[in-house]
Write a protein that holds these residues in place. Structure first.
Motif: not given
Length: 90
Positions: A19-21, A29-31, A51-52
């Motif tokens: 997801x970050x990519x 988001x965490x959701x 998240x960090x």
């Protein structure tokens, strides 16, 4: 053999990495991680406080995989000295 807890942690890290990519850090988001992974936010926060913290785990995981692959490639050389020189250069 990995425990279910460690396997779940790695699944979370891999899902977050994807997801970050795709969306970037701010766009994830965490959701969204929970939606893609399945499970609950409570479980997610049980592994990572924020998240960090999850991003730190993603970066550490990626770095570990890269170094493991690099070491295997370099030390797999027929000439050990050449393999060590490649590893040092990398």
């Amino acid at each position: 053999m990995r425990s279910r807890t460690e396997q779940r942690r790695q699944d979370i890290v891999r899902t977050a990495a994807g997801l970050f990519a795709e969306r970037g850090f701010d766009g994830t988001s965490m959701d969204a991680i929970v939606q893609r992974l399945g499970g609950s936010k409570t479980t997610l926060y049980g592994y990572f406080r924020s998240k960090e913290d999850l991003l730190r785990a993603v970066l550490a995981f990626d770095l570990t995989e890269w170094t493991d692959q690099l070491i295997a490639e370099c030390l797999g050389e027929d000439d050990l000295e050449e393999g060590l020189a490649k590893l040092g250069a990398a």
